[in-house]
Design an enzyme around this catalytic site. Structure first.
Site, mmCIF file in Angstrom:
data_model
loop_
_atom_site.group_PDB
_atom_site.id
_atom_site.type_symbol
_atom_site.label_atom_id
_atom_site.label_comp_id
_atom_site.label_asym_id
_atom_site.label_seq_id
_atom_site.Cartn_x
_atom_site.Cartn_y
_atom_site.Cartn_z
ATOM 1 N N CYS A 77 0.833 -1.195 0.000
ATOM 2 C CA CYS A 77 0.000 0.000 0.000
ATOM 3 C C CYS A 77 0.872 1.252 0.000
ATOM 4 C CB CYS A 77 -0.954 0.054 1.177
ATOM 5 S SG CYS A 77 -2.019 -1.378 1.346
ATOM 6 N N ARG B 131 5.053 -0.698 -4.889
ATOM 7 C CA ARG B 131 4.782 -1.356 -3.614
ATOM 8 C C ARG B 131 3.694 -2.418 -3.733
ATOM 9 N NH1 ARG B 131 6.615 1.825 0.838
ATOM 10 N NH2 ARG B 131 4.951 1.089 2.182
ATOM 11 N N TRP C 265 -3.727 -2.395 -1.279
ATOM 12 C CA TRP C 265 -3.570 -3.823 -1.539
ATOM 13 C C TRP C 265 -4.536 -4.536 -0.609
ATOM 14 C CZ3 TRP C 265 -1.716 -8.379 0.871
ATOM 15 C CH2 TRP C 265 -1.290 -9.388 0.002
ATOM 16 N N ASN D 168 -2.552 2.180 5.958
ATOM 17 C CA ASN D 168 -1.750 0.986 5.699
ATOM 18 C C ASN D 168 -1.734 0.148 6.967
ATOM 19 O OD1 ASN D 168 -1.160 2.075 3.224
ATOM 20 N ND2 ASN D 168 0.985 2.525 3.689
ATOM 21 N N GLY D 169 -1.846 -1.174 6.828
ATOM 22 C CA GLY D 169 -1.819 -2.042 7.996
ATOM 23 C C GLY D 169 -3.133 -2.773 8.187
ATOM 24 N N GLU E 100 17.128 -18.694 -3.860
ATOM 25 C CA GLU E 100 16.889 -17.342 -4.342
ATOM 26 C C GLU E 100 16.568 -17.330 -5.835
ATOM 27 O OE1 GLU E 100 16.591 -13.146 -4.603
ATOM 28 O OE2 GLU E 100 16.228 -14.647 -3.054
ATOM 29 N N LYS F 185 13.094 -15.880 -7.459
ATOM 30 C CA LYS F 185 13.067 -14.840 -8.490
ATOM 31 C C LYS F 185 12.192 -15.268 -9.664
ATOM 32 C CE LYS F 185 15.104 -11.507 -6.848
ATOM 33 N NZ LYS F 185 14.419 -11.987 -5.640
ATOM 34 N N GLU G 178 8.459 -15.379 -8.679
ATOM 35 C CA GLU G 178 7.947 -14.047 -8.364
ATOM 36 C C GLU G 178 7.481 -13.302 -9.607
ATOM 37 O OE1 GLU G 178 9.958 -11.749 -4.667
ATOM 38 O OE2 GLU G 178 11.353 -12.363 -6.211
ATOM 39 N N HIS H 100 15.437 -39.004 -2.346
ATOM 40 C CA HIS H 100 14.513 -39.152 -1.215
ATOM 41 C C HIS H 100 13.111 -38.686 -1.598
ATOM 42 C CE1 HIS H 100 17.549 -40.285 1.779
ATOM 43 N NE2 HIS H 100 18.357 -39.469 1.115
ATOM 44 N N LYS I 171 6.277 -4.574 -2.392
ATOM 45 C CA LYS I 171 7.702 -4.388 -2.123
ATOM 46 C C LYS I 171 8.014 -4.524 -0.636
ATOM 47 C CE LYS I 171 11.952 -3.303 -3.213
ATOM 48 N NZ LYS I 171 12.789 -4.300 -3.887
#
Length: 611
Positions: A2, A27, A77, A103-104, A483, A487, A490, A506, A606
């Site tokens: 947000c 964001r 968001w 926000n929150g 990582e 990426k 995402e 396994h 973000k």
């Protein structure tokens, strides 16, 4: 996640709000809106819409159709209530006289909403934010700040709030708890934002609200208050990086620009901290006596920063001969961690505002640990609250998928390891000097990797249409693969997983069939032969293998793998800094060929400032 922008001054507010919100699109959001006070009508004009900011901007003719010199804007968001025009922010009180952006998450909103409904107050949205607007009006008796204070004493959760009231047409009230808010000081105007990039074109003079603090913004200045609503003075900081650093600079995407900026980011991060053959960390407050008492390191982080922690475990245990535990911040508080005065908690966060990480750091401090943070954003909550902070100096990172923040975090972990090893006497002099020399050469080697990126673009063109990709590796290659896998998923939305190569038999190998793409990481020479055995196993079951190795192993690996990309030779401690770059580029080119929104991937933000 947000974004909040506020402005009060002598210019028309709406264009400034829209411009600021455009700087916060990275964001993550699903709707946007503004509330502007119109002095002629004496009312708040609220315009908001689901979808991209352009929808709102077109609706407002770039802001020209909304008159007024004070207002707040928001990119939302969705948490409470699906994305919709009604659920978008700003949220209004019953009378339409108070508008709130938030926000929150308000954790006790259901209880408060039930109470207000019992008082006959109707609700129009599904959001927790509308509760705040209605509650402030419920308490309002002519003093907006006082009404906000009464409201805050009843709400629980995390919040950053920007509030405007038609009965107080010259002020914006701002408050925060566990969600960032920045105050901007202009000439004859004041600004509010959740990120400095939103207001940097207008002012470089900012201050940061701390938890429980409030501020009243007018065109004449800003007055701040503590949790008791007593006036306080805030330190005003000067933002010294250039506006252009937050612009694309001719690149198609922020992510690609930030990938290409990594050599220079490393120079900023590393070079000033190596002097006369020694690692120098200025203002390091943890003294030698305390460091010698440390029995365990605990690394706490989320997402990509967690992968830095995984790589850090390998390097720090090797350098310091201390046990290192790595925990996802979102799990730390709920696992009854064994932390005490002999624990140094290393907290890693790009934004310095990641709520899970911040809460975990506070818990570690409560249990007796000292805290050391590695962050990029100066003045962020985690930086201010930790016992020691080391900044990455990566510069502003706009793309949601982190790149240069990640590699500079890795560099800082290495610098920290060397610094501590020197004080604890746990590293041979020859290796210490060798790693320092390699660190200084790292930016140039990274430039060589970037210059050779065409091969990665070719491999992406061959495999971009796969639905599932696996990354395998051992030791640092396994952590690096985590990582690389993140990426790819995402920004390309391809299902991707990373596995320790030794675990293939396994269960994981049952997923390999004809044409399955496996990215095999083979940079760690000590385990190269074992990595080769795993590649042969994958090939025997019909999988296609793209391999990442060092120049010295390129030819040998090329006899087996379908494709090979090589990085320059480097000390094992520094291989992940170089090896991560090809994985970033591969993910970028795959996403580009799939037509994805690379800088703003769906459903992601973000800075994650809610649990």
């Amino acid at each position: 996640m947000c974004g909040i922008v506020g402005y009060v001054g002598s210019e028309q507010a709406a264009p400034i709000l829209l411009e600021g919100l455009s700087k916060l699109e990275y964001r993550g959001y699903d709707s946007a809106g503004v509330a502007v006070y119109d002095g002629e009508t004496g009312r708040l004009t609220v315009r908001k819409s689901k979808g991209r900011l352009k929808v709102l901007s077109d609706m407002l003719d770039g802001g020209a159709s909304v008159a007024g010199r004070i207002g707040v804007g928001h990119t939302r968001w969705a948490t409470h209530g699906a994305p919709s025009d009604v659920n978008s922010h700003p949220q209004l009180s019953r009378s339409g006289r108070i508008a709130v952006v938030h926000n929150g998450i308000i954790e006790n909103y259901a209880e408060l909403k039930a109470y207000l409904q019992e008082q006959g107050i109707p609700f129009t949205s599904e959001t927790d934010t509308e509760v705040v607007a209605q509650l402030i009006e419920h308490f309002y008796e002519g003093d907006l700040l006082q009404a906000v204070g009464r409201c805050l004493r009843r709400i629980e959760g995390a919040y950053a709030l920007g509030i405007v009231c038609a009965d107080a047409p010259d002020e914006i009230v701002a408050v925060r708890k566990d969600s960032p808010l920045i105050l901007g000081y202009g000439e004859g105007c004041s600004f509010l934002a959740s990120d400095v990039t939103a207001i940097l074109r207008h002012t470089r003079r900012v201050s940061y609200l701390d938890d429980g603090e409030a501020a009243v913004l007018t065109r004449d200045g800003i007055q701040c208050y503590n949790h008791l609503m007593q006036p306080i003075e805030k330190e005003i900081c000067h933002v010294d990086w250039e506006v252009d650093a937050a612009e694309k600079g001719g690149y198609e995407h922020f992510m690609f620009k930030e990938i290409m900026e990594q050599p220079e980011a490393l120079r900023r991060c590393v070079l000033p901290r190596i002097r006369n053959g020694e690692v120098v960390l200025e203002d390091f407050r943890l003294d030698g006596e305390y460091l010698r008492s440390v029995r365990k390191l605990y690394i706490i982080a989320c997402g990509s920063s967690y992968h830095v922690g995984m790589l850090g475990k390998y390097s720090l245990e090797r350098i310091l001969r201390l046990p290192v535990e790595v925990s996802l911040a979102s799990e730390f508080r709920y696992m009854d961690p064994i932390v005490d005065e002999g624990t140094l908690a290393i907290v890693i966060s790009q934004s310095g505002e990641t709520l899970d990480t911040l809460a975990a750091m506070r818990e570690a401090k409560r249990l007796g640990a000292k805290t050391l943070s590695i962050v990029n954003v100066v003045g962020s909550s985690i930086a201010r609250e930790s016992d020691q902070v080391i900044y990455t100096w990566a510069g502003p990172e706009i793309a949601v998928a982190t790149t240069k923040a990640f590699t500079t975090q890795l560099a800082v972990v290495t610098l920290l390891g060397l610094y501590l090893a020197r004080r604890l006497g746990t590293m041979e002099e020859t290796e210490y000097k060798s790693v320092l020399e390699e660190l200084l050469a790292l930016p140039e080697k990274m430039e060589a990797v970037l210059a050779n990126r065409d091969g990665l673009q070719y491999y992406a063109s061959q495999y971009f249409n796969h639905d599932s990709v696996f990354f395998i590796g051992r030791n640092i290659d396994y952590a690096m693969g985590m990582e690389g896998s993140l990426k790819l998923k995402e920004i390309s939305y391809i299902h991707s997983e990373a596995y320790a190569s030794g675990e293939l038999k396994h269960g994981t190998i049952s997923l390999i069939e004809d044409g399955t793409l496996v990215v095999a990481l083979c940079t760690y020479h000590k385990l190269f032969d074992k990595a080769m055995s795993n590649i042969v196993e994958v090939k025997a079951r019909g999988g296609d293998v793209l391999a990442l190795t060092t120049e010295g192993k390129r030819e040998e690996l090329g006899k087996t793998a379908n494709g090979v990309f090589a990085i320059p030779e480097a000390h094992p401690l520094l291989l992940p800094c170089l090896g991560t770059v090809p994985l970033q580029l591969f993910a970028y080119y795959v996403a580009l060929m799939r037509g994805c929104d690379i800088d703003k991937p769906r459903n992601l933000a973000k800075s994650v400032t809610v649990e």
